[in-house]
Design a protein around this motif. Structure first.
Motif, mmCIF file in Angstrom:
data_model
loop_
_atom_site.group_PDB
_atom_site.id
_atom_site.type_symbol
_atom_site.label_atom_id
_atom_site.label_comp_id
_atom_site.label_asym_id
_atom_site.label_seq_id
_atom_site.Cartn_x
_atom_site.Cartn_y
_atom_site.Cartn_z
ATOM 1 N N SER A 215 0.826 -1.209 0.000
ATOM 2 C CA SER A 215 0.000 0.000 0.000
ATOM 3 C C SER A 215 0.860 1.259 0.000
ATOM 4 O O SER A 215 0.569 2.221 -0.718
ATOM 5 N N LEU A 216 1.910 1.264 0.822
ATOM 6 C CA LEU A 216 2.820 2.410 0.849
ATOM 7 C C LEU A 216 3.493 2.602 -0.504
ATOM 8 O O LEU A 216 3.625 3.724 -0.996
ATOM 9 N N PHE A 217 3.905 1.529 -1.095
ATOM 10 C CA PHE A 217 4.534 1.601 -2.403
ATOM 11 C C PHE A 217 3.563 2.213 -3.433
ATOM 12 O O PHE A 217 3.942 3.069 -4.216
ATOM 13 N N GLU A 218 2.314 1.750 -3.406
ATOM 14 C CA GLU A 218 1.325 2.257 -4.338
ATOM 15 C C GLU A 218 1.058 3.749 -4.134
ATOM 16 O O GLU A 218 0.814 4.495 -5.079
ATOM 17 N N MET A 219 1.109 4.204 -2.871
ATOM 18 C CA MET A 219 0.869 5.609 -2.572
ATOM 19 C C MET A 219 1.990 6.488 -3.134
ATOM 20 O O MET A 219 1.751 7.567 -3.662
ATOM 21 N N TYR A 220 3.240 6.050 -3.002
ATOM 22 C CA TYR A 220 4.366 6.890 -3.369
ATOM 23 C C TYR A 220 4.861 6.650 -4.789
ATOM 24 O O TYR A 220 5.588 7.456 -5.334
ATOM 25 N N TYR A 221 4.490 5.566 -5.371
ATOM 26 C CA TYR A 221 4.949 5.271 -6.710
ATOM 27 C C TYR A 221 3.753 5.268 -7.659
ATOM 28 O O TYR A 221 3.053 4.290 -7.806
ATOM 29 N N LYS A 222 3.503 6.411 -8.220
ATOM 30 C CA LYS A 222 2.411 6.535 -9.183
ATOM 31 C C LYS A 222 2.991 6.997 -10.481
ATOM 32 O O LYS A 222 3.796 7.902 -10.551
ATOM 33 N N ARG A 223 2.542 6.416 -11.533
ATOM 34 C CA ARG A 223 3.032 6.791 -12.862
ATOM 35 C C ARG A 223 2.245 7.927 -13.405
ATOM 36 O O ARG A 223 1.183 8.218 -13.290
#
Length: 129
Positions: A121-129
């Protein structure tokens, strides 16, 4: 020292389809994935598939890979031939959502999955294309 003695090897090799089915049953009963089981046994995933399907035609190759499994998981030759083999009855940690229905995850495993979900979830929050 050969873990699989020559006289037992002949029987195991002749019944390699039964041995393969019992290896697959062991995986299912203990919550292993084929990839994890192969990695822990130090054999390749395609080779594990061939063992499970009884498709290894070389007795030497069969013996080499079967010895790795027997040594790593402490499975006896008789269990590999048994029609109703019963394996480890002790509680196990299942690290997959593909666990057998009759196996429950240990609380520590559930906690690990929750932590992994948080990381994703943290990864998805900070890594957006």
């Amino acid at each position: 020292m050969n873990l699989v003695k020559n006289y037992n090897l002949d029987i195991l090799f002749q019944k390699r389809k039964k041995v393969g089915q019992n290896i697959l049953n062991y995986l299912k009963e203990n919550g292993y994935t084929k990839s994890g089981f192969a990695k822990n046994s130090n054999i390749s995933r395609p080779t594990l598939d061939k063992l499970i399907n009884g498709e290894i035609d070389s007795k030497t190759t069969f013996n080499t890979h079967l010895q790795k499994i027997i040594q790593k998981y402490n499975i006896s030759e008789l269990e590999l031939l048994d029609d109703k083999a019963k394996y480890n009855d002790t509680p196990i940690a299942v690290f997959s959502d593909n666990r057998p229905e009759d196996k429950m995850r240990m609380p520590e495993t559930n906690e690990m999955f929750m932590i992994l979900d948080d990381i994703i979830s943290l990864f998805e929050m900070y890594y957006k294309r």
